[in-house]
Design an enzyme around this catalytic site. Structure first.
Site, PDB file in Angstrom:
ATOM      1  N   ASP A 152      52.362 -26.786 -21.497  1.00  0.00           N
ATOM      2  CA  ASP A 152      51.138 -27.444 -21.039  1.00  0.00           C
ATOM      3  C   ASP A 152      51.266 -27.709 -19.530  1.00  0.00           C
ATOM      4  O   ASP A 152      52.366 -27.909 -19.021  1.00  0.00           O
ATOM      5  CB  ASP A 152      51.005 -28.756 -21.829  1.00  0.00           C
ATOM      6  CG  ASP A 152      49.842 -29.599 -21.370  1.00  0.00           C
ATOM      7  OD1 ASP A 152      48.806 -29.034 -20.976  1.00  0.00           O
ATOM      8  OD2 ASP A 152      49.982 -30.846 -21.414  1.00  0.00           O
ATOM      9  N   ASP A 155      49.115 -30.043 -17.346  1.00  0.00           N
ATOM     10  CA  ASP A 155      48.978 -31.445 -16.929  1.00  0.00           C
ATOM     11  C   ASP A 155      49.915 -32.318 -17.759  1.00  0.00           C
ATOM     12  O   ASP A 155      49.735 -32.465 -18.955  1.00  0.00           O
ATOM     13  CB  ASP A 155      47.531 -31.925 -17.119  1.00  0.00           C
ATOM     14  CG  ASP A 155      46.584 -31.237 -16.166  1.00  0.00           C
ATOM     15  OD1 ASP A 155      47.006 -30.892 -15.046  1.00  0.00           O
ATOM     16  OD2 ASP A 155      45.413 -31.022 -16.545  1.00  0.00           O
TER      17      ASP A 155
HETATM   18 MG   LIG Z   1      48.764 -32.471 -20.869  1.00  0.00          MG
END
Ligand SMILES: [Mg+2]
Length: 197
Positions: free
Chosen positions: A22, A24
């Site tokens: 992922d 962020d």
């Molecule tokens: Mg995230």
């Protein structure tokens, strides 16, 4: 339909261990970006705690609707995603994944409310993580993406299908309580991934 070995795909997933990452949270310091906005609004960022899977919900709980709305306004502006800093240890962590023989691939969900989020995310990756060599997937549903592991700072990731990957939660063990999910508190704990691939 299940792909057979001869049809390709299957081997790539099982042998080379695609590790979805992922953006962020694990790579881009989204939390610091939100804290910067809170400070600019005269609020104490220390009150911003991760209590739910939603930044909006966490902001509502800590600061109420007016501040949550103001933060939303700011994080939807062009430039917000481009301005995020790299999470400590992330670059070394990705190099470690490569040294394990894993194929790291970024898997990220662009924020629809921010009109330049998707393009800023990809240019940010090219600038800060050239080792991905353009291997990133913008996905609104991460369960549809093939991989062995997904490193993600969201508690619960659901979608259309049962995912092929094991979710490794990136964040504090305190956030997930007693749930039996593998947890990486930080990139210092990259050995957790080597034990899973
Ligand atoms: Mg995230």
């Amino acid at each position: 339909m299940t792909l057979s070995k001869d049809e390709g795909g299957y081997d790539l997933c099982m042998k080379n261990a695609i590790v979805l990452v992922d953006q962020d949270g694990p790579l881009a310091d989204y939390r610091a970006g939100i804290c910067r906005i809170l400070k600019s609004l005269g609020e104490d960022p220390a009150r911003f705690k991760m209590q739910t899977s939603s930044t909006r919900e966490d902001l509502l709980l800590a600061y109420g609707q007016e501040i949550a709305d103001k933060v939303d306004l700011e994080r939807n502006l062009p430039g917000f995603y481009d301005s995020l800093e790299v999470v400590r240890g992330a670059s070394a962590g990705i190099k470690s994944l490569l040294s394990f023989g894993a194929i790291p691939v970024v898997c990220t969900k662009p924020r629809r409310e921010n009109p330049t989020c998707a393009s800023e995310k990809t240019s940010w990756l090219d600038r800060n993580f050239p080792e991905f060599e353009g291997r990133y997937i913008l996905a609104s549903d991460k369960t549809l993406v093939v991989g062995k592991i997904l490193i993600d700072d969201k508690f619960s990731i659901t979608g259309l299908v049962r995912p092929s990957w094991t979710h490794v939660y990136f964040g504090s063990r305190l956030n997930v309580g007693d749930e039996q999910v593998p947890v990486m508190n930080s990139w210092d704990e990259i050995h957790i991934i080597s034990n899973l691939i």
